[in-house]
Design an enzyme around this catalytic site. Structure first.
Site, short mmCIF file in Angstrom:
data_model
loop_
_atom_site.label_atom_id
_atom_site.label_comp_id
_atom_site.label_asym_id
_atom_site.label_seq_id
_atom_site.Cartn_x
_atom_site.Cartn_y
_atom_site.Cartn_z
N GLU A 75 43.62 46.22 42.22
CA GLU A 75 42.34 46.69 41.68
C GLU A 75 41.22 45.68 41.85
O GLU A 75 40.05 46.05 41.99
CB GLU A 75 42.49 47.08 40.21
N PHE A 133 50.98 53.27 25.43
CA PHE A 133 51.37 52.75 26.73
C PHE A 133 50.15 52.60 27.64
O PHE A 133 49.38 53.55 27.81
CB PHE A 133 52.40 53.68 27.38
N GLN A 134 49.96 51.44 28.21
CA GLN A 134 48.84 51.12 29.09
C GLN A 134 47.48 51.35 28.43
O GLN A 134 46.51 51.69 29.09
CB GLN A 134 48.94 51.88 30.41
N LYS A 194 42.11 60.30 29.06
CA LYS A 194 42.74 61.32 29.88
C LYS A 194 42.48 62.73 29.36
O LYS A 194 42.32 63.67 30.14
CB LYS A 194 44.25 61.04 29.94
N MET A 216 37.71 22.05 49.05
CA MET A 216 36.63 21.72 48.13
C MET A 216 37.17 20.94 46.93
O MET A 216 36.51 20.02 46.44
CB MET A 216 35.92 23.00 47.67
C1 LIG Z 1 40.03 32.35 41.66
C2 LIG Z 1 39.64 30.92 41.82
N1 LIG Z 1 40.48 29.93 41.43
C3 LIG Z 1 40.13 28.64 41.57
C4 LIG Z 1 38.93 28.29 42.12
C5 LIG Z 1 38.54 26.82 42.28
N2 LIG Z 1 38.41 26.48 43.72
C6 LIG Z 1 37.19 26.44 44.33
S1 LIG Z 1 37.30 26.09 45.94
C7 LIG Z 1 38.97 25.97 45.87
C8 LIG Z 1 39.78 25.61 47.09
C9 LIG Z 1 39.69 26.63 48.15
O1 LIG Z 1 40.55 26.27 49.19
P1 LIG Z 1 40.48 26.99 50.59
O2 LIG Z 1 40.44 28.45 50.40
O3 LIG Z 1 41.55 26.46 51.46
O4 LIG Z 1 39.04 26.58 51.14
P2 LIG Z 1 38.52 25.16 51.68
O5 LIG Z 1 37.76 24.51 50.57
O6 LIG Z 1 39.70 24.36 52.10
O7 LIG Z 1 37.64 25.53 52.81
C10 LIG Z 1 39.42 26.18 44.57
C11 LIG Z 1 40.84 26.11 44.14
C12 LIG Z 1 38.07 29.36 42.50
N3 LIG Z 1 36.85 29.14 42.99
N4 LIG Z 1 38.46 30.65 42.37
#
Ligand SMILES: Cc1ncc(C[n+]2csc(CCOP(=O)(O)OP(=O)(O)O)c2C)c(N)n1
Ligand SMILES: [Mg+2]
Lengths: 180, 590
Positions: B52, B114-115, B164, B482
């Site tokens: 979803e 439920f749900q 529903k 990052m």
């Molecule tokens: C759902 C979610 N969880 C955690 C984060 C924190 N976060 C931001 S960038 C990142 C790393 C992303 O890694 P990747 O997809 O390999 O991209 P890169 O920075 O290596 O290009 C994380 C864990 C986020 N933005 N979104």
């Protein structure tokens, strides 16, 4: 580099905090109060008092009066955030529009005998409170007034046997012929 | 015109009457009557996602690339809670969505059935508005109102929670009459007096800069056209937020590039040193402003925004104008033409000279390699090789997202879809599905990271099912890059849990889904591999193995000011001596 421990900008400088009374006209639809109260809690704003009742039954319109505190910019934010909620018709800052009529009602129960009982009666009449219930050992007084009057009354009554308080919170309206 | 039908039929009829052609959804017990109504018609096409959250992101990609509202249909309980991340994402980035959630029958609400979950309670803070429909009489109005609220004012997601029993109940359907709402009437036309004051300020500016954002894109292509006209007329420099990219053509010499944490040197210094800032549809987000008390210390500011709560929220402005960007820009342009003001040519020339000095710093220069693919190079090649095509780019979240924003040049609005405000890893793949559905013949690329892509990977299956030839271009640095970058810069290089361990073989994975997998490891092979990807008319996962330790620069460390930017230590061929372009000494932390 090591002092950059935060991912976010630091807090900005401190500004004076003021108390504002807001009147909010809303559609009385389910969840509207949760929406408003939730906006305050979600964004970290204060609610000092909140009153709400349907004021126009046919049109399902309610009036909410909120007393809140914040710096000028926070009060502005609160008003804009309230205005952008879909069921909100109008937000009026009664503190900004001039000195509004602000009243609240309180019920106070005092229990006691002898001098305390006599003193409670004297105080009640001095404040113009009405006696709503009486037993040989207790009274319930009703007082309507400004928040400050109510506070003063409650403080004095504490010394002469106050056991319970119920307050409505502020109802407020701007002075003069204009209306919301 | 009114007709009797069931609540479920009303839902489908209302979608048809609202001109909805595609919806993204996933069935379940509490929406079966609606799925039944879907079965009996073919005007509204349902796209079955695999999660979803994917449905909501797909609807976002669809909406942002087409200007139409995105529509989502999910079941109660887990269906609704799975959608929450997507709704929050759409809320932060002002994407118009209508999300219909099933709910247990009204007599069971509150019984922990439920749900059952309190969908309106859970989504109250991450939707623009939401409804729990408890009577069939309310349903037609709510359905139409939801579209009105989602699309008007500052756009956003709207949830309709539909028990529903109401879906089964018969009632009278009414068609959307007038696009009006009892209480919600956002201001679209700006205050004439303030617009006049703004024009005076703009006309007398000596060091002006346009600072534009997602509001211009949301306001529609007309707003972007007006913006271009106005910026050209004034001859002023212009920068854009992440969300606003494409509203102004990136190749235009007046464009300084993106502003903010990973924005260009020239943009951020122009924001810092300007005397007049003209904010059109941007919201002074903390990723833009950096340290607030040092933000743009010499400027008078004009702020055009449709949402009054965005004005004076983070940054105080001198001339606030509440209104829709297109309306306000139109008025500004008319007034500018009428007045034909004499701008201070000498001051502007000096200002541009200064900016050209900053530009000459070539802040996006990087040290290329013949051994390993630099991520910046990969994006540059991707851009060069797709130039001239109708290309839509989505991203996940991380370094790759910022490199995409920096090195891919967007010339048109609605071509760039990224999760800006919420920063949701997993956004890009489903958003690409939605964008491809809205533009079947276009090239749609999700620029991804190897970590992010695993969050919504299952939507590859959706792409295959509906013959949507999306391209997933993974900048595979084997790190949550990052996170690794912040750990390197701020946490002493302690790379706590940011290594992408146990990665799948993305080529085999693509093939397992029935798509095409391509891997590229050498810079010399890159062009050919990218061309192969572009010319494959099927879903592709491109595993681009890049330098593992590259960092994303420029960077304004959080809590720092625009003139405290960190730059790449590489000066580039034409690199200028830093000292000559910065007047305040010691501000540069190279
Ligand atoms: C759902 C979610 N969880 C955690 C984060 C924190 N976060 C931001 S960038 C990142 C790393 C992303 O890694 P990747 O997809 O390999 O991209 P890169 O920075 O290596 O290009 C994380 C864990 C986020 N933005 N979104
Ligand atoms: Mg990575």
């Amino acid at each position: 580099m090591s002092q950059m421990s935060t991912h976010y900008p630091g807090a900005t400088r401190v500004e004076p905090v003021n108390r504002h009374t807001l009147a909010i006209i809303v559609d009385n639809e389910p969840g509207v109060l949760a929406r408003i109260a939730g906006m305050f809690s979600g964004r970290g704003y204060n609610i000092e008092s909140l009153t709400v009742t349907e004021t126009e039954h046919e049109a399902h319109i309610s009036r909410i009066t909120i007393v809140t505190t914040g710096t000028d910019s926070i009060i502005e934010q609160i008003k804009s955030q309230l205005s952008r909620l879909v069921p909100v018709h109008r937000v009026v800052d009664l503190t900004m529009t001039g000195d509004a009529v602000e009243r609240e009602l309180c019920l106070v129960k005092v229990v006691g005998k002898g001098d305390h009982r006599v003193e409670a009666m004297r105080l009640a009449s001095a404040f113009g409170a009405r006696t709503m219930d009486a037993t040989l050992t207790s009274f319930i007084y009703e007082l309507t007034g400004t928040t400050e009057e109510v506070e003063r009354f409650i403080k004095l009554m504490t010394a002469v046997g106050l056991v319970e308080v119920s307050r409505t919170g502020v109802a407020a309206m701007a002075r003069g012929p204009g209306s919301m | 015109m009114s007709e009797t039908m069931t609540g479920a039929e009303m839902v489908i009829r209302a979608l048809q009457d609202q001109g909805v052609e595609h919806i993204f959804g996933y069935p379940g017990g509490a929406v079966l009557p609606i799925y039944d109504a879907l079965f009996h018609q073919d005007k509204v096409r349902h796209v079955l996602v695999r999660h979803e959250q994917g449905a909501v992101h797909a609807a976002e990609g669809y909406a942002r690339s087409s200007g139409k509202p995105g529509v989502v249909l999910v079941t109660s309980g887990p269906g609704a809670t799975n959608a929450v991340t997507g709704l929050a994402d759409a809320m932060m980035d002002s994407i118009p969505l209508v999300c219909i959630t099933g709910q247990v029958p009204t007599h069971l609400i509150g019984s922990d059935a439920f749900q059952e979950c309190d969908t309106v309670g859970i989504t109250r803070h991450c939707t623009k508005h939401n409804y729990l429909v408890k009577s069939i009489e309310d349903l037609p109005r709510v359905l139409h109102e939801a579209f009105y609220v989602a699309m008007n004012g500052r756009p956003g997601p709207v949830v309709i929670d539909l028990p529903k029993d109401i879906q089964f109940k018969a009632g009278t359907y009414v068609r959307p009459a007038n696009n009006q709402h009892k209480t919600y009437h956002p201001t679209v036309k700006g205050d004439a007096e303030r617009i006049r004051a703004a024009i005076d300020l703009i006309a007398n500016a000596k060091r002006p800069v346009f600072y534009t954002g997602g509001g211009v894109v949301n306001s529609g292509p007309h707003a972007a056209a007006l913006l271009r006209e106005f910026v050209h007329l004034t001859g002023f420099p212009i920068t854009s937020t992440l969300m606003g990219l494409g509203a102004y053509p990136a190749s235009d010499p007046q464009f300084l590039g993106m502003v903010g944490m990973h924005g260009t040197y020239e943009s951020n210094l122009a924001m810092h040193e300007c005397d007049v800032m003209i904010n059109i549809g941007a919201r002074f987000d903390d990723r833009i402003t950096g340290r607030l008390d040092a933000f743009s210390p010499y400027s008078k500011r004009i702020h055009v925004d449709i949402d009054p709560s965005s004005i004076n929220k983070n940054v105080k402005v001198d001339i606030p104008i509440v209104g829709d960007c297109a309306h306000v820009l139109e008025d500004m342009l008319r007034l500018w033409r009428q007045k034909a003001p004499q701008v201070d040519k000498i001051a502007l020339k000096e200002w541009w000279d200064k900016i050209e000095g900053w530009r000459a710093r070539k802040c996006l220069a990087y040290r290329n390699s013949t051994e390993t693919i630099k991520p910046q190079y990969a994006i540059e090649r991707l851009y060069e090789l797709t130039k001239g095509r109708e290309t839509y780019v989505t991203t996940e979240v991380g370094q790759h997202q910022m490199w995409a924003a920096q090195y891919f040049k967007f010339e048109e609005p609605n071509r760039w879809m990224t999760s800006g405000g919420h920063g949701t890893m997993g956004y890009g793949l489903p958003a690409a599905v939605g964008a491809q559905l809205a533009h079947p013949d276009a090239l749609v690329i999700d620029i991804a990271g190897e970590a992010s892509i695993q969050m919504m990977l299952q939507e590859m299956s959706t792409a295959l099912q509906y013959d949507l030839p999306i391209k997933v271009f993974i900048l595979n640095n084997e790190y949550m890059g990052m996170v690794r970058q912040w750990q390197e810069l701020l946490h002493g290089g302690r790379y706590s849990h940011s290594y992408s361990e146990s990665l799948p073989d993305f080529v085999k994975l693509a093939e397992a889904y029935g798509g095409v997998g391509i891997r590229c490891e050498k810079p010399a092979d890159l062009d050919e591999a990218i061309l192969k990807m572009i010319n494959t008319n099927r879903p592709v996962i491109f595993d681009c193995i890049v330098d593992k330790t590259e960092n994303c620069f420029p960077m304004i460390p959080s809590g720092k000011a625009h003139n405290e930017m960190l730059l790449n230590d590489y000066l580039g061929e034409a690199g200028t001596d830093i000292g000559s372009v910065i007047d305040e000494k010691g501000k540069m932390l190279v």
